[in-house]
Design a protein around this motif. Structure first.
Motif, PDB file in Angstrom:
ATOM      1  N   LEU A 267      23.103 -11.844  -5.445  1.00  9.58           N
ATOM      2  CA  LEU A 267      23.654 -11.452  -6.735  1.00  9.58           C
ATOM      3  C   LEU A 267      25.077 -11.968  -6.796  1.00  9.58           C
ATOM      4  O   LEU A 267      25.839 -11.825  -5.836  1.00  9.58           O
ATOM      5  CB  LEU A 267      23.651  -9.926  -6.880  1.00  9.58           C
ATOM      6  N   GLN A 268      25.429 -12.559  -7.920  1.00 10.01           N
ATOM      7  CA  GLN A 268      26.778 -13.078  -8.113  1.00 10.01           C
ATOM      8  C   GLN A 268      27.426 -12.397  -9.310  1.00 10.01           C
ATOM      9  O   GLN A 268      26.833 -12.364 -10.397  1.00 10.01           O
ATOM     10  CB  GLN A 268      26.755 -14.591  -8.365  1.00 10.01           C
ATOM     11  N   LEU A 269      28.611 -11.865  -9.110  1.00  6.90           N
ATOM     12  CA  LEU A 269      29.419 -11.333 -10.207  1.00  6.90           C
ATOM     13  C   LEU A 269      30.538 -12.344 -10.415  1.00  6.90           C
ATOM     14  O   LEU A 269      31.353 -12.571  -9.521  1.00  6.90           O
ATOM     15  CB  LEU A 269      29.984  -9.960  -9.855  1.00  6.90           C
ATOM     16  N   VAL A 270      30.553 -12.979 -11.578  1.00  3.58           N
ATOM     17  CA  VAL A 270      31.496 -14.059 -11.845  1.00  3.58           C
ATOM     18  C   VAL A 270      32.433 -13.629 -12.962  1.00  3.58           C
ATOM     19  O   VAL A 270      31.986 -13.256 -14.053  1.00  3.58           O
ATOM     20  CB  VAL A 270      30.747 -15.364 -12.238  1.00  3.58           C
ATOM     21  N   GLU A 271      33.733 -13.687 -12.706  1.00  2.64           N
ATOM     22  CA  GLU A 271      34.739 -13.198 -13.644  1.00  2.64           C
ATOM     23  C   GLU A 271      35.075 -14.250 -14.694  1.00  2.64           C
ATOM     24  O   GLU A 271      36.220 -14.674 -14.845  1.00  2.64           O
ATOM     25  CB  GLU A 271      35.989 -12.736 -12.893  1.00  2.64           C
ATOM     26  N   GLU A 272      34.057 -14.672 -15.422  1.00  2.00           N
ATOM     27  CA  GLU A 272      34.214 -15.615 -16.532  1.00  2.00           C
ATOM     28  C   GLU A 272      32.948 -15.550 -17.374  1.00  2.00           C
ATOM     29  O   GLU A 272      31.946 -14.975 -16.950  1.00  2.00           O
ATOM     30  CB  GLU A 272      34.451 -17.034 -16.015  1.00  2.00           C
ATOM     31  N   PRO A 273      32.969 -16.140 -18.575  1.00  2.00           N
ATOM     32  CA  PRO A 273      31.769 -16.104 -19.423  1.00  2.00           C
ATOM     33  C   PRO A 273      30.583 -16.826 -18.773  1.00  2.00           C
ATOM     34  O   PRO A 273      30.760 -17.752 -17.991  1.00  2.00           O
ATOM     35  CB  PRO A 273      32.215 -16.824 -20.702  1.00  2.00           C
ATOM     36  N   LEU A 274      29.393 -16.368 -19.119  1.00  4.22           N
ATOM     37  CA  LEU A 274      28.152 -16.984 -18.659  1.00  4.22           C
ATOM     38  C   LEU A 274      27.846 -18.213 -19.504  1.00  4.22           C
ATOM     39  O   LEU A 274      28.000 -18.189 -20.728  1.00  4.22           O
ATOM     40  CB  LEU A 274      27.004 -15.972 -18.801  1.00  4.22           C
ATOM     41  N   GLN A 275      27.398 -19.283 -18.845  1.00  3.46           N
ATOM     42  CA  GLN A 275      26.904 -20.476 -19.544  1.00  3.46           C
ATOM     43  C   GLN A 275      25.380 -20.458 -19.415  1.00  3.46           C
ATOM     44  O   GLN A 275      24.827 -21.017 -18.463  1.00  3.46           O
ATOM     45  CB  GLN A 275      27.476 -21.748 -18.904  1.00  3.46           C
ATOM     46  N   PRO A 276      24.661 -19.786 -20.328  1.00  5.62           N
ATOM     47  CA  PRO A 276      23.209 -19.664 -20.175  1.00  5.62           C
ATOM     48  C   PRO A 276      22.500 -21.014 -20.305  1.00  5.62           C
ATOM     49  O   PRO A 276      22.929 -21.880 -21.056  1.00  5.62           O
ATOM     50  CB  PRO A 276      22.809 -18.717 -21.310  1.00  5.62           C
ATOM     51  N   GLY A 277      21.413 -21.152 -19.544  1.00  7.22           N
ATOM     52  CA  GLY A 277      20.594 -22.362 -19.632  1.00  7.22           C
ATOM     53  C   GLY A 277      21.157 -23.572 -18.927  1.00  7.22           C
ATOM     54  O   GLY A 277      20.550 -24.640 -18.955  1.00  7.22           O
ATOM     55  N   ALA A 278      22.314 -23.437 -18.273  1.00  6.39           N
ATOM     56  CA  ALA A 278      22.950 -24.597 -17.642  1.00  6.39           C
ATOM     57  C   ALA A 278      22.042 -25.229 -16.590  1.00  6.39           C
ATOM     58  O   ALA A 278      21.959 -26.455 -16.478  1.00  6.39           O
ATOM     59  CB  ALA A 278      24.286 -24.198 -17.022  1.00  6.39           C
ATOM     60  N   GLY A 279      21.324 -24.400 -15.826  1.00  4.34           N
ATOM     61  CA  GLY A 279      20.444 -24.906 -14.777  1.00  4.34           C
ATOM     62  C   GLY A 279      19.262 -25.692 -15.311  1.00  4.34           C
ATOM     63  O   GLY A 279      18.657 -26.475 -14.589  1.00  4.34           O
ATOM     64  N   LEU A 280      18.928 -25.464 -16.579  1.00  3.60           N
ATOM     65  CA  LEU A 280      17.806 -26.193 -17.192  1.00  3.60           C
ATOM     66  C   LEU A 280      18.296 -27.270 -18.152  1.00  3.60           C
ATOM     67  O   LEU A 280      17.537 -27.810 -18.944  1.00  3.60           O
ATOM     68  CB  LEU A 280      16.889 -25.201 -17.927  1.00  3.60           C
ATOM     69  N   GLY A 281      19.603 -27.572 -18.074  1.00  3.76           N
ATOM     70  CA  GLY A 281      20.176 -28.644 -18.894  1.00  3.76           C
ATOM     71  C   GLY A 281      20.386 -28.291 -20.351  1.00  3.76           C
ATOM     72  O   GLY A 281      20.533 -29.171 -21.195  1.00  3.76           O
ATOM     73  N   LYS A 282      20.426 -27.002 -20.677  1.00  2.00           N
ATOM     74  CA  LYS A 282      20.619 -26.583 -22.069  1.00  2.00           C
ATOM     75  C   LYS A 282      22.101 -26.352 -22.335  1.00  2.00           C
ATOM     76  O   LYS A 282      22.827 -25.854 -21.483  1.00  2.00           O
ATOM     77  CB  LYS A 282      19.843 -25.295 -22.361  1.00  2.00           C
ATOM     78  N   GLN A 283      22.540 -26.700 -23.538  1.00  4.37           N
ATOM     79  CA  GLN A 283      23.926 -26.482 -23.964  1.00  4.37           C
ATOM     80  C   GLN A 283      23.947 -25.295 -24.918  1.00  4.37           C
ATOM     81  O   GLN A 283      23.726 -25.441 -26.116  1.00  4.37           O
ATOM     82  CB  GLN A 283      24.460 -27.737 -24.684  1.00  4.37           C
ATOM     83  N   LEU A 284      24.187 -24.100 -24.380  1.00  2.72           N
ATOM     84  CA  LEU A 284      24.211 -22.887 -25.196  1.00  2.72           C
ATOM     85  C   LEU A 284      25.605 -22.273 -25.169  1.00  2.72           C
ATOM     86  O   LEU A 284      26.408 -22.585 -24.289  1.00  2.72           O
ATOM     87  CB  LEU A 284      23.172 -21.881 -24.671  1.00  2.72           C
ATOM     88  N   HIS A 285      25.875 -21.380 -26.129  1.00  3.22           N
ATOM     89  CA  HIS A 285      27.195 -20.761 -26.215  1.00  3.22           C
ATOM     90  C   HIS A 285      27.467 -19.853 -25.021  1.00  3.22           C
ATOM     91  O   HIS A 285      26.589 -19.143 -24.551  1.00  3.22           O
ATOM     92  CB  HIS A 285      27.307 -19.950 -27.509  1.00  3.22           C
ATOM     93  N   ALA A 286      28.711 -19.871 -24.567  1.00  2.00           N
ATOM     94  CA  ALA A 286      29.141 -18.995 -23.475  1.00  2.00           C
ATOM     95  C   ALA A 286      29.136 -17.544 -23.952  1.00  2.00           C
ATOM     96  O   ALA A 286      29.366 -17.267 -25.126  1.00  2.00           O
ATOM     97  CB  ALA A 286      30.531 -19.397 -23.006  1.00  2.00           C
ATOM     98  N   ILE A 287      28.872 -16.630 -23.012  1.00  2.00           N
ATOM     99  CA  ILE A 287      28.753 -15.205 -23.348  1.00  2.00           C
ATOM    100  C   ILE A 287      29.538 -14.357 -22.368  1.00  2.00           C
ATOM    101  O   ILE A 287      29.406 -14.526 -21.158  1.00  2.00           O
ATOM    102  CB  ILE A 287      27.291 -14.730 -23.251  1.00  2.00           C
ATOM    103  N   GLY A 288      30.294 -13.403 -22.908  1.00  2.00           N
ATOM    104  CA  GLY A 288      30.844 -12.329 -22.103  1.00  2.00           C
ATOM    105  C   GLY A 288      32.230 -12.543 -21.531  1.00  2.00           C
ATOM    106  O   GLY A 288      32.763 -13.644 -21.515  1.00  2.00           O
ATOM    107  N   HIS A 289      32.788 -11.441 -21.042  1.00  2.00           N
ATOM    108  CA  HIS A 289      34.048 -11.460 -20.317  1.00  2.00           C
ATOM    109  C   HIS A 289      33.783 -11.674 -18.824  1.00  2.00           C
ATOM    110  O   HIS A 289      34.636 -12.151 -18.087  1.00  2.00           O
ATOM    111  CB  HIS A 289      34.797 -10.131 -20.498  1.00  2.00           C
TER     112      HIS A 289
END
Length: 195
Positions: free
Chosen positions: A113-135
């Motif tokens: 489990l990783q807790l990362v102190e920045e917004p999530l870049q969803p879909g990055a592992g599948l090559g998708k360009q989606l909006h960043a989410i969260g604090h």
């Protein structure tokens, strides 16, 4: 900053919830908590987020300070992500936003489990360009990254994903219980001023 620990480690829930609370306390002008659980119910590997969302909904339903987006019944995924984020921005403009998602990684990191102190870049592992989410965001490494990532997501053990989701849910419930008293809307000074 990145905090990581294997989900089977007995200290995982306490360790990551404490790190989450510390991140929140750096800037405490939030009025509510929003948890956005990304994924779909169509692939076992990508269902980590919706399973977490459903578990949180069961545990925190009715709590006016915590709002959950992305469950098994109503998943948040690539097709409705932008609409969901626009809705959250309009409805929860002062929310502390935590994103949750599954990800692929190196073989020896599966289960981390990783807790990362920045917004999530969803879909990055599948090559998708989606909006960043969260604090801040939590990712669970559910399988090995490789040339056939879609197939890997389909053939991940649902039992394993469920176990990991249970730990993430405990982390978020524990952190939420600690954070809620420090939200602006429940600050005792605010309540005294209004009475």
């Amino acid at each position: 900053m990145l905090h990581h620990i294997h989900y089977l480690d007995k200290k995982s829930a306490a360790f990551l919830s404490e790190a989450l609370i510390k991140h929140f306390s750096k800037k405490t002008d939030y009025t509510e908590i929003v948890v956005v659980c990304i994924g779909t119910n169509r692939y076992s590997g990508d269902s980590l987020g919706p399973i977490v969302g459903s578990r949180l909904f069961e545990r925190l339903e009715g709590n006016r300070h915590v709002h959950i987006y992305g469950t098994l019944d109503k998943p948040v995924h690539a097709l409705n992500l932008q609409r969901t984020l626009s809705y959250i921005a309009n409805r929860h403009s002062q929310a502390y936003i935590i994103a949750v998602d599954a990800c692929l990684g190196q073989f020896y990191k599966i289960g981390t489990l990783q807790l990362v102190e920045e917004p999530l870049q969803p879909g990055a592992g599948l090559g998708k360009q989606l909006h960043a989410i969260g604090h801040i965001h939590i990712k669970g490494i559910i399988n090995n990254h490789g040339p056939l990532n879609h197939k890997v997501m389909e053939h991940t053990s649902l039992t394993f994903v469920n176990e990991m989701a249970a730990v993430i849910s405990r982390i978020l419930v524990k952190a939420s219980q600690e954070i809620i008293p420090h939200l602006l809307s429940v600050n005792p000074k605010d309540n005294q001023a209004s009475s």
